[in-house]
Design a protein around this motif. Structure first.
Motif, PDB file in Angstrom:
ATOM      1  N   GLY A 128      -3.134  -4.558  -1.255  1.00  0.00           N
ATOM      2  CA  GLY A 128      -1.984  -5.374  -1.619  1.00  0.00           C
ATOM      3  C   GLY A 128      -2.202  -6.818  -1.213  1.00  0.00           C
ATOM      4  O   GLY A 128      -3.340  -7.279  -1.095  1.00  0.00           O
ATOM      5  N   ARG A 129      -1.104  -7.514  -0.989  1.00  0.00           N
ATOM      6  CA  ARG A 129      -1.161  -8.932  -0.642  1.00  0.00           C
ATOM      7  C   ARG A 129      -0.380  -9.192   0.636  1.00  0.00           C
ATOM      8  O   ARG A 129       0.676  -8.600   0.872  1.00  0.00           O
ATOM      9  N   SER A 130      -0.913 -10.090   1.477  1.00  0.00           N
ATOM     10  CA  SER A 130      -0.190 -10.528   2.660  1.00  0.00           C
ATOM     11  C   SER A 130       0.892 -11.524   2.248  1.00  0.00           C
ATOM     12  O   SER A 130       0.977 -11.921   1.084  1.00  0.00           O
ATOM     13  N   ALA A 131       1.712 -11.928   3.220  1.00  0.00           N
ATOM     14  CA  ALA A 131       2.791 -12.873   2.942  1.00  0.00           C
ATOM     15  C   ALA A 131       2.261 -14.199   2.391  1.00  0.00           C
ATOM     16  O   ALA A 131       2.930 -14.861   1.586  1.00  0.00           O
ATOM     17  N   ASP A 132       1.031 -14.566   2.812  1.00  0.00           N
ATOM     18  CA  ASP A 132       0.455 -15.826   2.331  1.00  0.00           C
ATOM     19  C   ASP A 132      -0.299 -15.673   1.018  1.00  0.00           C
ATOM     20  O   ASP A 132      -0.923 -16.624   0.534  1.00  0.00           O
ATOM     21  N   GLY A 133      -0.262 -14.463   0.451  1.00  0.00           N
ATOM     22  CA  GLY A 133      -0.916 -14.230  -0.832  1.00  0.00           C
ATOM     23  C   GLY A 133      -2.341 -13.739  -0.758  1.00  0.00           C
ATOM     24  O   GLY A 133      -2.929 -13.375  -1.782  1.00  0.00           O
ATOM     25  N   SER A 134      -2.919 -13.700   0.445  1.00  0.00           N
ATOM     26  CA  SER A 134      -4.299 -13.229   0.586  1.00  0.00           C
ATOM     27  C   SER A 134      -4.345 -11.704   0.462  1.00  0.00           C
ATOM     28  O   SER A 134      -3.389 -11.008   0.825  1.00  0.00           O
ATOM     29  N   PRO A 135      -5.456 -11.170  -0.070  1.00  0.00           N
ATOM     30  CA  PRO A 135      -5.542  -9.716  -0.225  1.00  0.00           C
ATOM     31  C   PRO A 135      -5.691  -9.012   1.105  1.00  0.00           C
ATOM     32  O   PRO A 135      -6.268  -9.565   2.052  1.00  0.00           O
ATOM     33  N   ARG A 136      -5.161  -7.795   1.206  1.00  0.00           N
ATOM     34  CA  ARG A 136      -5.319  -6.976   2.395  1.00  0.00           C
ATOM     35  C   ARG A 136      -5.410  -5.512   1.980  1.00  0.00           C
ATOM     36  O   ARG A 136      -4.914  -5.113   0.920  1.00  0.00           O
ATOM     37  N   ALA A 137      -6.080  -4.733   2.823  1.00  0.00           N
ATOM     38  CA  ALA A 137      -6.190  -3.289   2.595  1.00  0.00           C
ATOM     39  C   ALA A 137      -5.687  -2.585   3.849  1.00  0.00           C
ATOM     40  O   ALA A 137      -5.975  -3.005   4.966  1.00  0.00           O
ATOM     41  N   TYR A 138      -4.943  -1.509   3.665  1.00  0.00           N
ATOM     42  CA  TYR A 138      -4.357  -0.796   4.799  1.00  0.00           C
ATOM     43  C   TYR A 138      -4.146   0.665   4.425  1.00  0.00           C
ATOM     44  O   TYR A 138      -4.107   1.028   3.236  1.00  0.00           O
ATOM     45  N   THR A 139      -4.025   1.505   5.448  1.00  0.00           N
ATOM     46  CA  THR A 139      -3.827   2.933   5.199  1.00  0.00           C
ATOM     47  C   THR A 139      -2.354   3.255   5.034  1.00  0.00           C
ATOM     48  O   THR A 139      -1.482   2.576   5.589  1.00  0.00           O
ATOM     49  N   LYS A 140      -2.086   4.311   4.290  1.00  0.00           N
ATOM     50  CA  LYS A 140      -0.755   4.889   4.189  1.00  0.00           C
ATOM     51  C   LYS A 140      -0.880   6.406   4.194  1.00  0.00           C
ATOM     52  O   LYS A 140      -1.747   6.954   3.492  1.00  0.00           O
ATOM     53  N   VAL A 141      -0.026   7.060   4.974  1.00  0.00           N
ATOM     54  CA  VAL A 141       0.047   8.521   4.865  1.00  0.00           C
ATOM     55  C   VAL A 141       0.698   8.845   3.531  1.00  0.00           C
ATOM     56  O   VAL A 141       1.427   8.029   2.950  1.00  0.00           O
ATOM     57  N   LEU A 142       0.455  10.063   3.037  1.00  0.00           N
ATOM     58  CA  LEU A 142       0.884  10.379   1.676  1.00  0.00           C
ATOM     59  C   LEU A 142       2.391  10.261   1.500  1.00  0.00           C
ATOM     60  O   LEU A 142       2.870   9.813   0.454  1.00  0.00           O
ATOM     61  N   ASN A 143       3.158  10.681   2.524  1.00  0.00           N
ATOM     62  CA  ASN A 143       4.612  10.641   2.323  1.00  0.00           C
ATOM     63  C   ASN A 143       5.183   9.231   2.361  1.00  0.00           C
ATOM     64  O   ASN A 143       6.372   9.039   2.115  1.00  0.00           O
ATOM     65  N   ALA A 144       4.344   8.238   2.670  1.00  0.00           N
ATOM     66  CA  ALA A 144       4.800   6.840   2.681  1.00  0.00           C
ATOM     67  C   ALA A 144       4.385   6.085   1.424  1.00  0.00           C
ATOM     68  O   ALA A 144       4.785   4.926   1.240  1.00  0.00           O
ATOM     69  N   VAL A 145       3.596   6.714   0.549  1.00  0.00           N
ATOM     70  CA  VAL A 145       3.135   6.056  -0.676  1.00  0.00           C
ATOM     71  C   VAL A 145       4.330   5.804  -1.595  1.00  0.00           C
ATOM     72  O   VAL A 145       5.199   6.656  -1.768  1.00  0.00           O
ATOM     73  N   GLU A 146       4.362   4.598  -2.165  1.00  0.00           N
ATOM     74  CA  GLU A 146       5.435   4.218  -3.073  1.00  0.00           C
ATOM     75  C   GLU A 146       4.877   4.042  -4.482  1.00  0.00           C
ATOM     76  O   GLU A 146       3.722   3.638  -4.670  1.00  0.00           O
ATOM     77  N   ALA A 147       5.700   4.342  -5.461  1.00  0.00           N
ATOM     78  CA  ALA A 147       5.292   4.171  -6.854  1.00  0.00           C
ATOM     79  C   ALA A 147       4.796   2.745  -7.072  1.00  0.00           C
ATOM     80  O   ALA A 147       5.423   1.778  -6.650  1.00  0.00           O
ATOM     81  N   GLY A 148       3.630   2.637  -7.722  1.00  0.00           N
ATOM     82  CA  GLY A 148       3.064   1.326  -8.006  1.00  0.00           C
ATOM     83  C   GLY A 148       2.071   0.833  -6.979  1.00  0.00           C
ATOM     84  O   GLY A 148       1.348  -0.137  -7.243  1.00  0.00           O
TER      85      GLY A 148
END
Length: 410
Positions: A128-148
């Motif tokens: 996704g994107r940080s607040a300043d618009g720079s790209p970032r990658a991070y983990t999410k557990v499955l039950n926290a995944v959101e559509a899109g």
């Protein structure tokens, strides 16, 4: 007709066993390999490099081999950007999503490598994107995944870097190499653990203690309380039973109805734990019971008065439970996860189930000490993947007082 792909290994790949592991994976899974380049680091601070051509009879076999190699630190020699697909719905990930290890991981996006944040095993990776618009990658557990959510799929554009075995034993953490032994001199190992704790604190790190009820039953309660009070332990993770018996000891002088000083069974002692729960419920919680003076000693008391955060994760076995116990399993996992990501060192003290829960959330770079009287428990916990870990097979009632004394003597 065979298919092939080049992979690279870099780091201390010989003495860490990484290269031998890669060879075994390829052969065991029905592939073949050729070493196209091999540069050996000749000094302790020099890395080695190898490039392998991996061959298999068909694309499916090759992909399986490459996937397994990737999980163990071998990366494609011709990286491309990671493949991203949107999550079709909340808590639903695309087919073929990349499931993480607990090792440091990087994702290639727009021709740059992004370090994956909040690393833990068995998660999806979101770009996704940080607040300043720079790209970032991070983990999410499955039950926290959101559509899109843009989810990483497949194995391309992903680099895994398993922590390597140290080449020397220098520093306080040099002895933490995944060893498990009941034959090591206990006092010598405890001195090293104490030194590792001091170094963690000197670096501004946080120490998490994961505690089981056996710690209270064995008489180590006051010594753990001392570690909390004096700031050697910053956070606590436990179950309802640990807190109940700690409070029972404060109110009635017993643990599971047994006087921890005389080891005598108290009259009606089998009711003490449920009485303790009732008193805390009457007060409205542990903090309220401390503030009213109902509870005036013990581990939970020290956590409250010294502002040490604690997580009590519940189970279907719990009596009561205490008002502070988190009974929703997903909510408890989230609370444990937050602690685990803040911890720089974890003491797993005589509890298999809670230690597994915390261990599932830890990156492999977190320093771990596991102590239990059961060798199988220690082995199972350390096999979960930390490269900086030590296990001691010993009585927790002996270990904690010795550790507290060692830290007091600093």
């Amino acid at each position: 007709m065979t298919v092939s792909r080049e992979v690279e290994l870099e780091g201390h790949i010989i003495d860490s066993g990484m290269m031998g592991t890669a060879f075994s994976i390829i052969m065991d899974m029905g592939g073949e390999f050729a070493v196209e380049a091999f540069d050996i680091g000749r000094h302790k601070d020099e890395a080695s490099y190898a490039r392998l051509l991996v061959e298999a009879d068909d694309e499916a076999t090759l992909q399986s081999i490459i996937h397994e190699l990737h999980q163990n630190g071998a990366n494609p020699a011709d990286p491309t950007d990671a493949t991203l697909q949107p999550a079709p719905a909340d808590q639903v990930v695309p087919h073929g999503f990349y499931s993480t290890t607990n090792h440091p991981t990087f994702v290639r996006y727009e021709d740059e490598w992004l370090a994956v944040e909040r690393m833990e095993m068995d998660c999806a990776i979101v770009v996704g994107r940080s607040a300043d618009g720079s790209p970032r990658a991070y983990t999410k557990v499955l039950n926290a995944v959101e559509a899109g959510d843009r989810i990483v799929t497949g194995d391309t554009g992903i680099r895994v870097e398993p922590p390597e075995r140290p080449r020397d034993s220098g520093g306080a953490f040099g002895f933490m190499e995944g060893g498990v032994s009941s034959e090591r001199p206990s006092e010598s190992t405890i001195r090293k653990i104490a030194a590792a704790m001091r170094e963690t604190k000197a670096e501004g790190g946080e120490i998490l203690a994961v505690c089981g009820p056996a710690l209270i039953h064995s008489g180590a309660r006051e010594d753990l309380a001392r570690l909390v009070r004096e700031g050697h332990v910053d956070m606590l993770s436990a179950g309802n039973g640990f807190a109940v018996h700690d409070i029972e000891r404060d109110l009635y002088g017993t643990s599971l109805g047994v006087d921890t000083e005389t080891l005598d069974h108290a009259r009606h002692g089998h009711k003490h734990h449920i009485y303790a729960i009732s008193e805390v419920i009457r007060e409205g919680g542990i903090e309220a019971a401390v503030e009213s003076g109902t509870i005036d000693s013990g581990v939970m008391y020290e956590c409250v008065v010294n502002d040490r955060p604690f997580v009590l994760a519940g189970s279907i076995r719990d009596d009561g439970p205490l008002p502070d116990t988190i009974t929703d399993a997903v909510e408890a996992q989230d609370a444990i996860r937050e602690q685990a990501h803040e911890a720089d060192m974890v003491l797993m003290l005589s509890t298999l189930l809670h230690s597994v829960a915390v261990g599932n959330c830890l990156p492999s770079t977190t320093r771990v000490v596991c102590v239990d009287i059961n060798p199988a428990t220690v082995t199972q916990l350390l096999d979960r993947g930390s490269a900086q870990a030590v296990g001691m097979v010993t009585d927790i009632g002996t270990f904690v007082p010795l550790l507290a004394d060692e830290l007091d003597g600093a």
